[in-house]
Design an enzyme around this catalytic site. Structure first.
Site, PDB file in Angstrom:
ATOM      1  N   SER A 251       0.857  -1.191   0.000  1.00  0.00           N
ATOM      2  CA  SER A 251       0.000   0.000   0.000  1.00  0.00           C
ATOM      3  C   SER A 251       0.891   1.238   0.000  1.00  0.00           C
ATOM      4  CB  SER A 251      -0.857  -0.007   1.278  1.00  0.00           C
ATOM      5  OG  SER A 251      -1.470   1.253   1.504  1.00  0.00           O
TER       6      SER A 251
ATOM      7  N   TYR B 233      -3.258  -1.066  10.136  1.00  0.00           N
ATOM      8  CA  TYR B 233      -3.096  -1.229   8.683  1.00  0.00           C
ATOM      9  C   TYR B 233      -1.720  -0.703   8.250  1.00  0.00           C
ATOM     10  CZ  TYR B 233      -4.409  -0.950   3.691  1.00  0.00           C
ATOM     11  OH  TYR B 233      -4.465  -1.108   2.317  1.00  0.00           O
TER      12      TYR B 233
HETATM   13  P1  NDP Z   1     -11.656  -5.347  -1.188  1.00  0.00           P
HETATM   14  O1  NDP Z   1     -12.168  -5.075   0.174  1.00  0.00           O
HETATM   15  O2  NDP Z   1     -12.543  -5.167  -2.373  1.00  0.00           O
HETATM   16  O3  NDP Z   1     -10.986  -6.794  -1.238  1.00  0.00           O
HETATM   17  C1  NDP Z   1     -10.306  -7.365  -0.153  1.00  0.00           C
HETATM   18  C2  NDP Z   1     -10.257  -8.864  -0.367  1.00  0.00           C
HETATM   19  O4  NDP Z   1      -9.657  -9.495   0.794  1.00  0.00           O
HETATM   20  C3  NDP Z   1     -11.652  -9.466  -0.516  1.00  0.00           C
HETATM   21  O5  NDP Z   1     -11.603 -10.520  -1.422  1.00  0.00           O
HETATM   22  C4  NDP Z   1     -11.920  -9.965   0.889  1.00  0.00           C
HETATM   23  O6  NDP Z   1     -12.914 -10.966   0.963  1.00  0.00           O
HETATM   24  C5  NDP Z   1     -10.550 -10.520   1.213  1.00  0.00           C
HETATM   25  N1  NDP Z   1     -10.460 -10.859   2.624  1.00  0.00           N
HETATM   26  C6  NDP Z   1     -10.715 -10.050   3.683  1.00  0.00           C
HETATM   27  N2  NDP Z   1     -10.608 -10.758   4.820  1.00  0.00           N
HETATM   28  C7  NDP Z   1     -10.290 -12.030   4.467  1.00  0.00           C
HETATM   29  C8  NDP Z   1     -10.076 -13.231   5.184  1.00  0.00           C
HETATM   30  N3  NDP Z   1     -10.199 -13.305   6.526  1.00  0.00           N
HETATM   31  N4  NDP Z   1      -9.754 -14.364   4.499  1.00  0.00           N
HETATM   32  C9  NDP Z   1      -9.657 -14.337   3.165  1.00  0.00           C
HETATM   33  N5  NDP Z   1      -9.886 -13.228   2.418  1.00  0.00           N
HETATM   34  C10 NDP Z   1     -10.191 -12.091   3.071  1.00  0.00           C
HETATM   35  O7  NDP Z   1     -10.410  -4.390  -1.335  1.00  0.00           O
HETATM   36  P2  NDP Z   1      -9.348  -4.128  -2.505  1.00  0.00           P
HETATM   37  O8  NDP Z   1      -9.574  -5.001  -3.675  1.00  0.00           O
HETATM   38  O9  NDP Z   1      -9.291  -2.664  -2.692  1.00  0.00           O
HETATM   39  O10 NDP Z   1      -8.020  -4.559  -1.712  1.00  0.00           O
HETATM   40  C11 NDP Z   1      -7.180  -5.637  -2.103  1.00  0.00           C
HETATM   41  C12 NDP Z   1      -5.799  -5.425  -1.493  1.00  0.00           C
HETATM   42  O11 NDP Z   1      -5.251  -4.190  -1.984  1.00  0.00           O
HETATM   43  C13 NDP Z   1      -5.791  -5.317   0.034  1.00  0.00           C
HETATM   44  O12 NDP Z   1      -4.656  -5.953   0.552  1.00  0.00           O
HETATM   45  C14 NDP Z   1      -5.704  -3.802   0.258  1.00  0.00           C
HETATM   46  O13 NDP Z   1      -5.106  -3.478   1.493  1.00  0.00           O
HETATM   47  C15 NDP Z   1      -4.808  -3.408  -0.905  1.00  0.00           C
HETATM   48  N6  NDP Z   1      -4.882  -1.983  -1.262  1.00  0.00           N
HETATM   49  C16 NDP Z   1      -6.017  -1.431  -1.813  1.00  0.00           C
HETATM   50  C17 NDP Z   1      -6.036  -0.093  -2.171  1.00  0.00           C
HETATM   51  C18 NDP Z   1      -7.217   0.573  -2.811  1.00  0.00           C
HETATM   52  O14 NDP Z   1      -7.152   1.793  -3.055  1.00  0.00           O
HETATM   53  N7  NDP Z   1      -8.291  -0.109  -3.115  1.00  0.00           N
HETATM   54  C19 NDP Z   1      -4.868   0.773  -1.942  1.00  0.00           C
HETATM   55  C20 NDP Z   1      -3.736   0.086  -1.367  1.00  0.00           C
HETATM   56  C21 NDP Z   1      -3.755  -1.243  -1.046  1.00  0.00           C
HETATM   57  P3  NDP Z   1     -14.467 -10.519   1.204  1.00  0.00           P
HETATM   58  O15 NDP Z   1     -14.933  -9.971  -0.119  1.00  0.00           O
HETATM   59  O16 NDP Z   1     -15.119 -11.788   1.605  1.00  0.00           O
HETATM   60  O17 NDP Z   1     -14.461  -9.481   2.281  1.00  0.00           O
END
Ligand code: NDP
Length: 247
Positions: A139, A152
């Site tokens: 991130s 985070y």
């Molecule tokens: P989302 O919230 O759309 O996706 C997060 C994903 O992680 C989902 O598939 C979620 O599943 C999964 N997840 C959460 N908890 C668990 C768990 N206990 N076990 C398995 N899977 C889990 O967010 P993004 O797509 O935006 O984020 C994806 C990654 O990118 C993350 O690591 C985030 O920190 C990082 N990121 C995102 C940014 C942004 O601007 N969007 C910026 C910087 C980093 P479920 O759908 O079931 O909750």
């Protein structure tokens, strides 16, 4: 003949592949020819359907990091040579009020599960003397402090550290370990920010590229880092942020 970006014949596993950035990464890897195991705490049927509709190959796997060690056995003999650790959560509160439960939940999913999934993957590759690639999703808060997100920020700084130590240890074995640090990407995660006109305008104003990132921007970068073209890149934490950190 397969080009330098081809993933033909490779097997990949992407965590949190049911939505957002993980979904886009899974689709990008499949688009380059990999068979993609789309892992999620919920079924990744929509992602698999998108891959299949585009002529690619994928499957859904339930993997819930409520148990951070959940991936301990899934790589043994599975022939998976690409791992993308994308699953992540964010919990917001002022640092003076931050709860132990939120700290533990964020650390478990974003850092502990990421490390032990890497460990299980690395063990399986080393046992078979097989090269491979790990891509960890970091991130901007791997570099910056942020506000109201202490766990985070700590976890994402940790992701950068884990990426570097594993790159160092596994480079002699042909396993690359890199991280992608996305900027502001339009996913469910950032919907509330985009819905707030003032905050959204302030963010856009700060992004030199003048637009929010799309999940496919991260997908393309992950496909590149997994490809033969990137075998000499390891230990990098690559910001994909429309110029945010350059400002
Ligand atoms: P989302 O919230 O759309 O996706 C997060 C994903 O992680 C989902 O598939 C979620 O599943 C999964 N997840 C959460 N908890 C668990 C768990 N206990 N076990 C398995 N899977 C889990 O967010 P993004 O797509 O935006 O984020 C994806 C990654 O990118 C993350 O690591 C985030 O920190 C990082 N990121 C995102 C940014 C942004 O601007 N969007 C910026 C910087 C980093 P479920 O759908 O079931 O909750």
């Amino acid at each position: 003949m397969a080009g330098p970006f081809s993933l033909e014949g490779r097997k990949a596993l992407v965590t949190g592949a049911n939505t957002g950035i993980g979904q886009a990464i899974a689709v990008s890897l499949a688009g380059q020819g990999a068979h993609v195991i789309c892992a999620g705490r919920r079924a990744c049927d929509e992602t698999v359907a998108e891959i299949t509709a585009a002529g690619g190959s994928g499957e859904s796997l339930l993997l819930d990091f409520a148990d951070p060690m959940a991936a301990r056995d899934i790589f043994d003999g599975a022939g998976i040579s690409i791992l993308v650790n994308n699953a992540g959560i964010i919990r917001r509160a002022d640092s003076v009020d931050y709860s132990e439960a939120d700290w533990d939940d964020v650390m478990d999913v974003n850092l502990k599960a990421l490390f032990f999934t890497c460990q299980a993957f690395g063990k399986a590759l080393l046992a078979q003397d097989m090269p491979g690639a790990v891509i960890n999703i970091a991130s901007l808060l791997s570099f910056q402090g942020g506000i109201r997100v202490p766990a985070y920020t700590a976890a994402k700084h940790g992701v950068a550290g884990v990426t570097k130590i594993l790159a160092n240890e596994w480079a002699p074995h042909g396993i690359t370990v890199n991280a992608i640090a996305p900027g502001y990407i339009a996913t469910n995660n950032t919907q509330a920010l985009r819905d707030d006109p003032e905050r959204s305008a302030a963010i856009l104003d700060r992004i030199p590229a003048g637009r929010w990132g799309d999940a496919s921007d991260i997908g393309g970068t992950a496909a590149f880092l997994a490809s033969p073209a990137a075998t000499y890149i390891t230990g990098a934490v690559l910001n994909v942020d429309g110029g945010w950190l350059a400002r």
